[in-house]
Every structure is written in C-alpha cells, then in structure tokens.
Design a protein around this motif. Structure first.
Motif, PDB file in Angstrom:
ATOM      1  N   PRO A  19      36.247  35.617  31.261  1.00 35.28           N
ATOM      2  CA  PRO A  19      37.608  35.527  31.871  1.00 35.28           C
ATOM      3  C   PRO A  19      37.505  35.218  33.578  1.00 35.28           C
ATOM      4  CG  PRO A  19      37.059  37.527  31.389  1.00 35.28           C
ATOM      5  CD  PRO A  19      35.766  36.676  30.843  1.00 35.28           C
ATOM      6  N   ALA A  20      38.704  34.874  33.654  1.00 39.78           N
ATOM      7  CA  ALA A  20      38.611  34.030  35.254  1.00 39.78           C
ATOM      8  C   ALA A  20      39.339  35.706  36.345  1.00 39.78           C
ATOM      9  CB  ALA A  20      39.438  33.260  35.885  1.00 39.78           C
ATOM     10  N   THR A  21      37.763  36.102  36.985  1.00 35.94           N
ATOM     11  CA  THR A  21      38.440  37.413  37.528  1.00 35.94           C
ATOM     12  C   THR A  21      38.572  37.019  39.259  1.00 35.94           C
ATOM     13  OG1 THR A  21      36.010  36.728  38.154  1.00 35.94           O
ATOM     14  CG2 THR A  21      36.386  38.296  36.039  1.00 35.94           C
ATOM     15  N   TYR A  22      39.043  38.113  39.660  1.00 39.01           N
ATOM     16  CA  TYR A  22      39.591  38.068  41.012  1.00 39.01           C
ATOM     17  C   TYR A  22      38.716  39.602  41.445  1.00 39.01           C
ATOM     18  CZ  TYR A  22      43.219  41.458  39.505  1.00 39.01           C
ATOM     19  OH  TYR A  22      43.960  42.473  38.531  1.00 39.01           O
ATOM     20  N   ALA A  23      38.578  39.714  42.886  1.00 39.39           N
ATOM     21  CA  ALA A  23      37.635  41.075  43.117  1.00 39.39           C
ATOM     22  C   ALA A  23      39.238  41.590  43.898  1.00 39.39           C
ATOM     23  CB  ALA A  23      37.143  40.384  44.768  1.00 39.39           C
TER      24      ALA A  23
ATOM     25  N   VAL B 281      31.787  42.174  54.009  1.00 39.79           N
ATOM     26  CA  VAL B 281      31.885  41.534  52.853  1.00 39.79           C
ATOM     27  C   VAL B 281      32.580  40.094  53.266  1.00 39.79           C
ATOM     28  CG1 VAL B 281      33.378  40.832  50.590  1.00 39.79           C
ATOM     29  CG2 VAL B 281      32.438  43.692  51.324  1.00 39.79           C
ATOM     30  N   THR B 282      32.060  38.793  52.982  1.00 38.12           N
ATOM     31  CA  THR B 282      32.625  37.820  53.062  1.00 38.12           C
ATOM     32  C   THR B 282      32.271  37.417  51.461  1.00 38.12           C
ATOM     33  OG1 THR B 282      30.039  37.165  54.728  1.00 38.12           O
ATOM     34  CG2 THR B 282      31.467  34.908  54.055  1.00 38.12           C
ATOM     35  N   ILE B 283      34.486  36.529  52.124  1.00 37.48           N
ATOM     36  CA  ILE B 283      34.948  35.664  51.153  1.00 37.48           C
ATOM     37  C   ILE B 283      34.088  34.787  51.081  1.00 37.48           C
ATOM     38  CG2 ILE B 283      36.885  34.740  49.995  1.00 37.48           C
ATOM     39  CD1 ILE B 283      37.941  37.429  51.195  1.00 37.48           C
ATOM     40  N   PRO B 284      33.609  33.503  50.536  1.00 35.63           N
ATOM     41  CA  PRO B 284      33.629  32.162  50.741  1.00 35.63           C
ATOM     42  C   PRO B 284      34.912  31.460  50.933  1.00 35.63           C
ATOM     43  CG  PRO B 284      32.450  33.012  48.487  1.00 35.63           C
ATOM     44  CD  PRO B 284      33.885  33.652  49.218  1.00 35.63           C
ATOM     45  N   ASP B 285      34.488  29.738  52.031  1.00 34.48           N
ATOM     46  CA  ASP B 285      35.192  29.489  52.016  1.00 34.48           C
ATOM     47  C   ASP B 285      36.105  28.601  50.615  1.00 34.48           C
ATOM     48  OD1 ASP B 285      35.305  29.749  54.718  1.00 34.48           O
ATOM     49  OD2 ASP B 285      33.803  27.724  54.778  1.00 34.48           O
ATOM     50  N   GLY B 286      36.927  28.147  50.924  1.00 32.06           N
ATOM     51  CA  GLY B 286      37.928  28.044  49.385  1.00 32.06           C
ATOM     52  C   GLY B 286      38.525  29.010  48.653  1.00 32.06           C
ATOM     53  N   VAL B 287      38.115  29.802  48.348  1.00 25.41           N
ATOM     54  CA  VAL B 287      38.365  30.665  47.694  1.00 25.41           C
ATOM     55  C   VAL B 287      40.222  31.745  48.196  1.00 25.41           C
ATOM     56  CG1 VAL B 287      38.135  32.460  46.442  1.00 25.41           C
ATOM     57  CG2 VAL B 287      36.083  31.196  46.572  1.00 25.41           C
ATOM     58  N   PRO B 288      40.444  31.046  47.132  1.00 23.46           N
ATOM     59  CA  PRO B 288      42.071  32.293  47.240  1.00 23.46           C
ATOM     60  C   PRO B 288      42.188  33.569  47.674  1.00 23.46           C
ATOM     61  CG  PRO B 288      42.410  30.411  45.815  1.00 23.46           C
ATOM     62  CD  PRO B 288      41.307  30.687  46.073  1.00 23.46           C
ATOM     63  N   SER B 289      42.755  33.967  49.159  1.00 24.34           N
ATOM     64  CA  SER B 289      42.755  35.473  49.534  1.00 24.34           C
ATOM     65  C   SER B 289      44.061  35.642  50.178  1.00 24.34           C
ATOM     66  CB  SER B 289      42.072  35.645  49.876  1.00 24.34           C
ATOM     67  OG  SER B 289      41.633  35.202  51.639  1.00 24.34           O
ATOM     68  N   TRP B 290      44.354  37.614  49.646  1.00 21.15           N
ATOM     69  CA  TRP B 290      45.598  37.018  50.935  1.00 21.15           C
ATOM     70  C   TRP B 290      45.314  39.002  50.913  1.00 21.15           C
ATOM     71  CZ3 TRP B 290      45.284  35.022  45.905  1.00 21.15           C
ATOM     72  CH2 TRP B 290      46.035  33.861  45.170  1.00 21.15           C
TER      73      TRP B 290
ATOM     74  N   PRO C  59      49.387  39.041  46.259  1.00 22.03           N
ATOM     75  CA  PRO C  59      50.010  37.950  46.611  1.00 22.03           C
ATOM     76  C   PRO C  59      51.007  37.964  45.588  1.00 22.03           C
ATOM     77  CG  PRO C  59      48.353  38.048  44.592  1.00 22.03           C
ATOM     78  CD  PRO C  59      48.487  38.635  45.621  1.00 22.03           C
ATOM     79  N   SER C  60      52.235  36.479  45.794  1.00 23.42           N
ATOM     80  CA  SER C  60      52.800  36.107  44.713  1.00 23.42           C
ATOM     81  C   SER C  60      52.845  36.465  43.415  1.00 23.42           C
ATOM     82  CB  SER C  60      53.779  35.800  45.231  1.00 23.42           C
ATOM     83  OG  SER C  60      53.729  34.349  44.881  1.00 23.42           O
ATOM     84  N   PRO C  61      53.671  36.436  41.990  1.00 21.98           N
ATOM     85  CA  PRO C  61      52.981  36.368  40.951  1.00 21.98           C
ATOM     86  C   PRO C  61      52.284  35.031  40.591  1.00 21.98           C
ATOM     87  CG  PRO C  61      54.927  37.953  40.837  1.00 21.98           C
ATOM     88  CD  PRO C  61      54.894  37.748  42.290  1.00 21.98           C
TER      89      PRO C  61
ATOM     90  N   ALA D 292      48.860  33.571  39.796  1.00 26.66           N
ATOM     91  CA  ALA D 292      48.664  32.835  38.438  1.00 26.66           C
ATOM     92  C   ALA D 292      48.149  31.005  38.586  1.00 26.66           C
ATOM     93  CB  ALA D 292      50.370  32.590  37.663  1.00 26.66           C
ATOM     94  N   ALA D 293      48.409  30.833  39.902  1.00 29.36           N
ATOM     95  CA  ALA D 293      48.371  29.283  40.094  1.00 29.36           C
ATOM     96  C   ALA D 293      46.270  29.960  41.375  1.00 29.36           C
ATOM     97  CB  ALA D 293      48.705  28.721  41.371  1.00 29.36           C
ATOM     98  N   ALA D 294      46.083  30.920  41.624  1.00 28.25           N
ATOM     99  CA  ALA D 294      44.628  30.514  41.228  1.00 28.25           C
ATOM    100  C   ALA D 294      43.711  30.723  40.620  1.00 28.25           C
ATOM    101  CB  ALA D 294      44.482  32.170  42.278  1.00 28.25           C
ATOM    102  N   VAL D 295      44.210  32.190  39.563  1.00 31.59           N
ATOM    103  CA  VAL D 295      43.591  32.229  38.350  1.00 31.59           C
ATOM    104  C   VAL D 295      43.321  31.095  36.956  1.00 31.59           C
ATOM    105  CG1 VAL D 295      43.507  33.863  36.465  1.00 31.59           C
ATOM    106  CG2 VAL D 295      43.350  35.322  38.412  1.00 31.59           C
ATOM    107  N   ARG D 296      44.239  30.115  37.569  1.00 32.89           N
ATOM    108  CA  ARG D 296      45.009  29.112  35.881  1.00 32.89           C
ATOM    109  C   ARG D 296      43.233  27.805  36.949  1.00 32.89           C
ATOM    110  NH1 ARG D 296      49.640  29.553  36.544  1.00 32.89           N
ATOM    111  NH2 ARG D 296      50.185  28.351  37.323  1.00 32.89           N
TER     112      ARG D 296
END
Length: 135
Positions: free
Chosen positions: A11-15, A110-119, A123-125, A129-133
């Motif tokens: 599955p798509a994962t998020y930190a 902790v370094t977040i890679p360029d181009g990976v969405p972060s908030w 974030p708003s739902p 959802a757009a980031a995970v899709r």
C-alpha cells in the motif's frame, strides 16, 4: 497474532512526525497505510486500547496480544478505514513514503526528499487523498 491484507501490492504509505507517533513508535516518526477496513484479516489474540483524541474522536488501537506491537487502529473520524502500522508489513523495507504529515514536529536530522508532499500539521482530506493516490 498474524494479519493479512487483501491487496495485490504494497500500500501507499505516509510518515507521521507528530509527538504521539514519535512516542508510541519509540522513533522519529511512524509509517502508516490508510486502507479500507475490509482488506485486513487478523488471526490470534488482539488487545484493544481506546482513547479520545484532541478532536474528540475515539481512536481504537489494536495491538498484538502476545508481543504488544501496535498493528492498526480505527478512528471514528474516518469510519470504514484502518491505519496499519506499515513497519509491521513483511516487505516494509520496500516502502517509500508518498507523503509526510506533522513535519513541524519532525526531528531536525530527518530529511524529506524533494517532491514528496508534506504538511506542517494534518492536510485536508482532499490534499491527503490526492497525495496517496499519486503514490
């Protein structure tokens, strides 16, 4: 306790870098996968721990009844969904988080890679959802 996910791929994962995830994981962040509840099947002893979050929503944590590892949780804020602790997946070494939340609490090293969405917080739902899709 064992669990399986009825999925064809990882599955798509998020930190999540919030203080609760840092404390509960004993690490800098926690990796999660938000999935429909119908895809998870659990066998063996499970311990349920329920608590009320800051928004007044009850979160029900499921931990292994043998080793007490947190496996997944449900939250009344998102009915029908589960949040699986992605580090418990057999192929967790293949995961590549598609988003990072609560980065205002992340550890400075902790370094977040360029181009990976972060908030900075959640974030708003729709944004989430757009980031995970995309992942």
């Amino acid at each position: 306790m064992n669990y399986t996910l009825a999925l064809d791929a990882l599955p798509a994962t998020y930190a999540c870098h919030c203080l609760d995830c840092q404390t509960w994981s004993g690490s800098a962040f926690a990796l999660h996968a938000m999935l429909p509840e119908a895809v998870i099947a659990v066998t063996g002893p499970v311990v349920l721990y329920a608590h009320e979050g800051p928004g007044g929503h009850t979160s029900c944590q499921r931990v292994c009844g043998v080793c007490h590892t947190r496996i997944y949780n449900t939250n009344m804020a998102v009915p029908g969904m589960v949040v699986v602790r992605a580090g418990t997946l057999a192929d967790s070494h293949l995961l590549d988080p598609v988003a990072h939340i609560w980065v205002k609490r992340k550890q400075p090293w902790v370094t977040i890679p360029d181009g990976v969405p972060s908030w900075p917080e959640s974030p708003s739902p729709e944004e989430f959802a757009a980031a995970v899709r995309k992942g």
